[in-house]
Design a protein around this motif. Structure first.
Motif, PDB file in Angstrom:
ATOM      1  N   VAL A  63      -6.531  35.804-145.302  1.00 42.19           N
ATOM      2  CA  VAL A  63      -7.981  35.704-145.543  1.00 42.19           C
ATOM      3  C   VAL A  63      -8.373  36.513-146.774  1.00 42.19           C
ATOM      4  N   LEU A  64      -7.829  37.742-146.886  1.00 44.06           N
ATOM      5  CA  LEU A  64      -8.151  38.582-148.038  1.00 44.06           C
ATOM      6  C   LEU A  64      -7.656  37.960-149.337  1.00 44.06           C
ATOM      7  N   SER A  71      -9.837  34.892-150.311  1.00 42.97           N
ATOM      8  CA  SER A  71     -11.171  35.301-150.769  1.00 42.97           C
ATOM      9  C   SER A  71     -11.115  35.899-152.169  1.00 42.97           C
ATOM     10  N   GLN A  72     -10.122  36.744-152.423  1.00 42.92           N
ATOM     11  CA  GLN A  72     -10.052  37.418-153.708  1.00 42.92           C
ATOM     12  C   GLN A  72      -9.705  36.455-154.842  1.00 42.92           C
ATOM     13  N   VAL A  73      -8.602  35.746-154.674  1.00 43.66           N
ATOM     14  CA  VAL A  73      -8.120  34.884-155.757  1.00 43.66           C
ATOM     15  C   VAL A  73      -8.889  33.575-155.813  1.00 43.66           C
ATOM     16  N   GLY A  74      -9.093  32.947-154.643  1.00 38.77           N
ATOM     17  CA  GLY A  74      -9.698  31.619-154.622  1.00 38.77           C
ATOM     18  C   GLY A  74     -11.187  31.602-154.858  1.00 38.77           C
ATOM     19  N   ILE A  75     -11.860  32.728-154.594  1.00 39.90           N
ATOM     20  CA  ILE A  75     -13.321  32.748-154.741  1.00 39.90           C
ATOM     21  C   ILE A  75     -13.740  33.630-155.911  1.00 39.90           C
ATOM     22  N   PHE A  76     -13.450  34.921-155.848  1.00 39.16           N
ATOM     23  CA  PHE A  76     -13.951  35.830-156.887  1.00 39.16           C
ATOM     24  C   PHE A  76     -13.341  35.523-158.260  1.00 39.16           C
ATOM     25  N   LEU A  77     -12.014  35.459-158.339  1.00 35.22           N
ATOM     26  CA  LEU A  77     -11.375  35.289-159.643  1.00 35.22           C
ATOM     27  C   LEU A  77     -11.522  33.864-160.163  1.00 35.22           C
ATOM     28  N   ALA A  78     -11.184  32.869-159.344  1.00 32.25           N
ATOM     29  CA  ALA A  78     -11.217  31.482-159.808  1.00 32.25           C
ATOM     30  C   ALA A  78     -12.629  31.062-160.198  1.00 32.25           C
ATOM     31  N   VAL A  79     -13.602  31.395-159.349  1.00 34.99           N
ATOM     32  CA  VAL A  79     -14.985  31.013-159.658  1.00 34.99           C
ATOM     33  C   VAL A  79     -15.482  31.760-160.890  1.00 34.99           C
ATOM     34  N   ALA A  80     -15.063  33.024-161.071  1.00 34.86           N
ATOM     35  CA  ALA A  80     -15.489  33.789-162.249  1.00 34.86           C
ATOM     36  C   ALA A  80     -14.994  33.136-163.531  1.00 34.86           C
ATOM     37  N   VAL A  81     -13.724  32.739-163.547  1.00 31.18           N
ATOM     38  CA  VAL A  81     -13.161  32.106-164.743  1.00 31.18           C
ATOM     39  C   VAL A  81     -13.862  30.787-165.034  1.00 31.18           C
ATOM     40  N   LEU A  82     -14.041  29.946-164.002  1.00 37.96           N
ATOM     41  CA  LEU A  82     -14.710  28.655-164.198  1.00 37.96           C
ATOM     42  C   LEU A  82     -16.160  28.848-164.630  1.00 37.96           C
ATOM     43  N   TRP A  83     -16.814  29.859-164.077  1.00 38.19           N
ATOM     44  CA  TRP A  83     -18.230  30.103-164.391  1.00 38.19           C
ATOM     45  C   TRP A  83     -18.404  30.472-165.859  1.00 38.19           C
ATOM     46  N   VAL A  84     -17.576  31.398-166.328  1.00 37.92           N
ATOM     47  CA  VAL A  84     -17.690  31.834-167.725  1.00 37.92           C
ATOM     48  C   VAL A  84     -17.299  30.709-168.671  1.00 37.92           C
ATOM     49  N   LYS A  85     -16.268  29.955-168.310  1.00 37.13           N
ATOM     50  CA  LYS A  85     -15.831  28.855-169.165  1.00 37.13           C
ATOM     51  C   LYS A  85     -16.926  27.806-169.287  1.00 37.13           C
ATOM     52  N   LEU A  98     -18.438  34.779-147.462  1.00 42.83           N
ATOM     53  CA  LEU A  98     -18.820  34.870-146.051  1.00 42.83           C
ATOM     54  C   LEU A  98     -18.381  33.623-145.294  1.00 42.83           C
ATOM     55  N   LEU A  99     -18.581  32.453-145.899  1.00 40.73           N
ATOM     56  CA  LEU A  99     -18.139  31.214-145.257  1.00 40.73           C
ATOM     57  C   LEU A  99     -16.619  31.187-145.099  1.00 40.73           C
ATOM     58  N   ALA A 100     -15.915  31.649-146.121  1.00 39.19           N
ATOM     59  CA  ALA A 100     -14.454  31.671-146.036  1.00 39.19           C
ATOM     60  C   ALA A 100     -13.992  32.585-144.917  1.00 39.19           C
ATOM     61  N   GLY A 101     -14.662  33.732-144.765  1.00 40.31           N
ATOM     62  CA  GLY A 101     -14.292  34.631-143.681  1.00 40.31           C
ATOM     63  C   GLY A 101     -14.503  34.004-142.314  1.00 40.31           C
ATOM     64  N   VAL A 102     -15.622  33.293-142.146  1.00 43.85           N
ATOM     65  CA  VAL A 102     -15.914  32.648-140.862  1.00 43.85           C
ATOM     66  C   VAL A 102     -14.932  31.522-140.572  1.00 43.85           C
ATOM     67  N   LEU A 103     -14.635  30.712-141.583  1.00 40.32           N
ATOM     68  CA  LEU A 103     -13.785  29.534-141.373  1.00 40.32           C
ATOM     69  C   LEU A 103     -12.307  29.880-141.261  1.00 40.32           C
ATOM     70  N   LEU A 104     -11.866  30.925-141.970  1.00 42.26           N
ATOM     71  CA  LEU A 104     -10.434  31.221-142.027  1.00 42.26           C
ATOM     72  C   LEU A 104     -10.004  32.333-141.082  1.00 42.26           C
ATOM     73  N   TRP A 105     -10.959  33.005-140.436  1.00 42.23           N
ATOM     74  CA  TRP A 105     -10.639  34.195-139.657  1.00 42.23           C
ATOM     75  C   TRP A 105      -9.601  33.916-138.573  1.00 42.23           C
ATOM     76  N   LYS A 106      -9.740  32.797-137.858  1.00 38.66           N
ATOM     77  CA  LYS A 106      -8.821  32.474-136.766  1.00 38.66           C
ATOM     78  C   LYS A 106      -7.702  31.534-137.197  1.00 38.66           C
ATOM     79  N   ARG A 107      -7.716  31.113-138.444  1.00 42.05           N
ATOM     80  CA  ARG A 107      -6.696  30.173-138.920  1.00 42.05           C
ATOM     81  C   ARG A 107      -5.612  30.847-139.747  1.00 42.05           C
ATOM     82  N   LEU A 108      -5.921  32.009-140.317  1.00 44.10           N
ATOM     83  CA  LEU A 108      -4.963  32.716-141.156  1.00 44.10           C
ATOM     84  C   LEU A 108      -4.871  34.169-140.712  1.00 44.10           C
ATOM     85  N   PRO A 109      -3.753  34.816-140.982  1.00 45.24           N
ATOM     86  CA  PRO A 109      -3.705  36.266-140.748  1.00 45.24           C
ATOM     87  C   PRO A 109      -4.660  36.986-141.695  1.00 45.24           C
TER      88      PRO A 109
END
Length: 672
Positions: A444-445, A448-462, A429-440
């Motif tokens: 933004v998508l 959010s997908q790679v930088g938040i869901f996937l990266a955080v998932a890998v670091l979390w499990v590790k 949600l924060l990424a959407g608010v901060l990046l909405w007017k800065r990126l196409p």
């Protein structure tokens, strides 16, 4: 996790809380009396006081030469009592006027001075001395200014008549005013504050009683000697506090609705309090009640006695009251940024709901972000209950709670999975608010997908020490599992078609808004190159979201020992990721199928394939002129669901879910 023990502790604490008369009074008595008295009392007292202020004569002081026509005009325009008359203005008019106003001898002082006008005659220069800080003086000032304006306009018209001119020349602007200010606006601005305060007070004493109260009575220490786990204890107590908090919110809303329906016919000005509005308000209060309950439980257990618990929780009550005041602050609107701020977002949302100005999208942002904060609060309370130093009132409790825990091997748990969900939800949600007017949009998508869901998932499990190959399993399914996945492809498409037709028939609030948003998204993706659209809308979500929700969430919740909790929990969190209430419903239902397929095949490939096909089909059909037939026909959609049902039958079987105590890496449960 043994739910029988948790339910036993819940019933015990509930019986003890119900014996407290103060709790029942705050839960039932206060709401039933508060809102009728609020509506009737405020209307009667305010109306009577205002009427008295308008009926009383204006107490004025007049300094300087006052022509007779002015006194006559003032007496005709307003009820005036001339308390003091002077032919000259004193040397220090401000000081003497202030003395008269402070002694409350007069409500205003008029200082007159004649000003010659070129061509003959003179005007009057009127200087007013008032104190609008007092309510009665403010009303008097408004009455006086209106009277002076009437006198001035009447005098100008009389002068034009003497000169042989039309009096209409004195009024070049004919202003007609239509005031759309709702007389019920005060209700929409003030009620959120009262509701939030009542919500906290409903769980205030139960939270103290089940934590600090049990410490003082010595029953908490006795409970810890029994063969129960800290998580079972905290969930039982959390259930009681949440029940009272939600019960208080429900009682307050019910009393509010009955009061307005009985006294004002269901509406106060433009504020409509219908059953739909009450349901929406209660839905908005649910995650806040869960958050507040967790906060009160976490703070209350720090205290060593009931009195100390009151002292600890009072600042929390004041914090909620200050945040709830946001609904009363002029000019403060519910923006996407404020929608992420806990308590403040709900206060502003309630105001918008009562004024019927909120969209389903912003409602979803507030609901999901508050729910994420509630999950974090509950996990904090659970960590505190795991600390023997805190529960036994030992020394240095904060170091014991927030210090690094010494762990060995795999400590990936259901709590860790829920905390991951809270973190990635707020971060997205924060990424959407901060990046909405800065990126196409595609940027933004992708972030959010790679930088938040996937990266955080890998670091979390590790970091948790779990086996990455088991959590993110990509093993090829068996022949039976592969056939089931193939059959689920048309099944998922048919399921979405059926859901679309059901939503179209039922048409819940926000359906049209959701359809419009999806149409805009698909039109935007149609402008991109096909490869980019497929990569951002289909490939990235299929890989990243499946790693997050069928990887981290499904694997973590599987360690509760319940297959149902794992599938349903991962589906609900997957649905909440999509924010908009209508999209949440659709995604949660599809998430049930994806979770079941992943659990049955013991591989993320099942969810990845189904997710990719579903999203890719949307990208391709957005570039076509006609929509797919199963989105327009019940018969075709149901026919496509048939192979999906066969696939679920192929994946049936009793999956063995590992016990939560198991320390070794735990694979996903197998199906027969």
């Amino acid at each position: 996790m043994r739910w029988s023990i948790t339910s036993t502790l819940f019933r015990k604490d509930l019986r003890e809380a119900l014996r407290d008369r103060r709790t029942l009074a705050l839960l039932v008595g206060v709401p039933l009396l508060l809102y009728p008295l609020l509506l009737v009392g405020s209307a009667m007292v305010t109306g009577a006081a205002t009427q008295q202020l308008w009926e009383r004569p204006l107490k004025l002081a007049l300094w300087g030469p006052a022509p007779a026509w002015l006194l006559e005009e003032m007496d005709e325009a307003e009820l005036v009592e001339w308390v003091e008359r002077r032919d000259t203005i004193p040397e220090a008019p401000g000081r003497e006027a202030l003395a008269l106003l402070e002694e409350r001898q007069v409500q205003a002082v008029l200082a007159l001075k004649g000003v010659p006008v070129e061509g003959g005659g003179e005007n009057l220069d009127v200087e007013l001395y008032v104190d609008t800080g007092r309510p009665e003086a403010g009303v008097a000032h408004g009455r006086l200014r209106r009277a002076l304006d009437q006198v001035g306009q009447h005098t100008v018209r009389a002068r034009f008549t003497q000169l042989g001119l039309s009096p209409e020349l004195a009024e070049p602007l004919q202003v007609k005013q239509t005031d759309f200010r709702s007389p019920g606006t005060w209700l929409a601005w003030g009620l959120p504050y009262l509701l939030l305060c009542a919500l906290v007070m409903s769980g205030f004493y139960p939270a103290i009683d089940v934590t600090a109260g049990e410490k003082e009575r010595g029953t908490l220490q006795t409970l810890l000697c029994a063969p129960v786990r800290p998580l079972e204890v905290v969930l039982g107590k959390y259930g009681v506090v949440s029940l009272f908090t939600l019960g208080g919110a429900l009682m307050n809303l019910g009393a509010l609705g009955l009061a307005i329906a009985a006294i004002a016919g269901g509406a106060v000005g433009q504020v409509q309090v219908s059953m739909g509005v009450l349901v929406a308000v209660f839905a908005a209060l649910v995650p806040l009640a869960l958050l507040v309950s967790a906060m009160m439980l976490a703070v209350g257990v720090m205290a060593r006695s009931f009195k100390e618990g009151q002292n600890y929780l009072t600042p929390l009550l004041l914090l909620v009251m200050v945040a709830a005041y946001a609904a009363i602050v002029p000019g403060l609107e519910l923006t996407p940024t404020l929608a992420l701020v806990p308590i403040v977002n709900v206060s502003l949302l309630l105001r918008e709901l009562l004024m019927a100005k909120v969209s389903a999208g912003i409602f979803g942002v507030v609901f999901t972000s508050t729910l994420a904060w509630a999950v974090a609060g509950l996990l904090l309370a659970a960590r505190i209950f795991e600390s023997e130093q805190v529960l036994l009132s030992g020394e240095k409790p904060w170091r014991d709670v927030f210090g690094r825990k010494v762990g060995r091997g795999d400590h990936f748990s259901p709590g860790s999975a829920l905390l991951y969900f809270a973190v990635v939800l707020v971060a997205s949600l924060l990424a959407g608010v901060l990046l909405w007017k800065r990126l196409p949009l595609w940027g933004v998508l992708a972030v959010s997908q790679v930088g938040i869901f996937l990266a955080v998932a890998v670091l979390w499990v590790k970091r948790s020490g779990a086996d990455m190959r088991e959590v993110f399993s990509l093993r090829l399914p068996t022949g039976r599992g592969a056939l089931a996945v193939v059959l689920l492809v048309p099944g998922v498409l048919g399921l979405q078609g059926v859901l679309g037709r059901v939503l179209e028939a039922v048409s819940p609030p926000g359906t049209e808004e959701f359809a419009r948003l999806m149409e805009l998204l698909m039109k935007e993706s149609a402008r991109w190159p096909l490869a980019l659209a497929l990569a951002v809308v289909a490939v990235a979500p299929a890989v990243c979201e499946e790693a997050a929700f069928r990887g981290v969430m499904l694997s973590g919740l599987s360690r509760t020992g319940s297959r149902t909790v794992a599938v349903v929990g991962s589906a609900l969190t997957f649905g909440l990721l999509h924010i908009h209430p209508v999209h949440v419903l659709i995604a949660a239902v599809v998430g049930l199928v994806l979770g079941y397929a992943t659990l049955g095949t013991r591989s993320l490939l099942a969810g990845v394939v189904l997710h990719f096909v579903n999203n890719a089909s949307g990208v391709l059909w957005a570039r076509m002129e006609t929509p797919p037939v199963w989105t327009q026909s019940w018969q075709v959609a149901l026919a496509l669901c048939v192979p999906g049902v066969v696939a679920l039958w192929l994946l049936r079987g009793e999956a063995t879910v590992p016990a939560p105590e198991q320390a070794a890496p735990v694979p996903l449960p197998e199906a027969d």
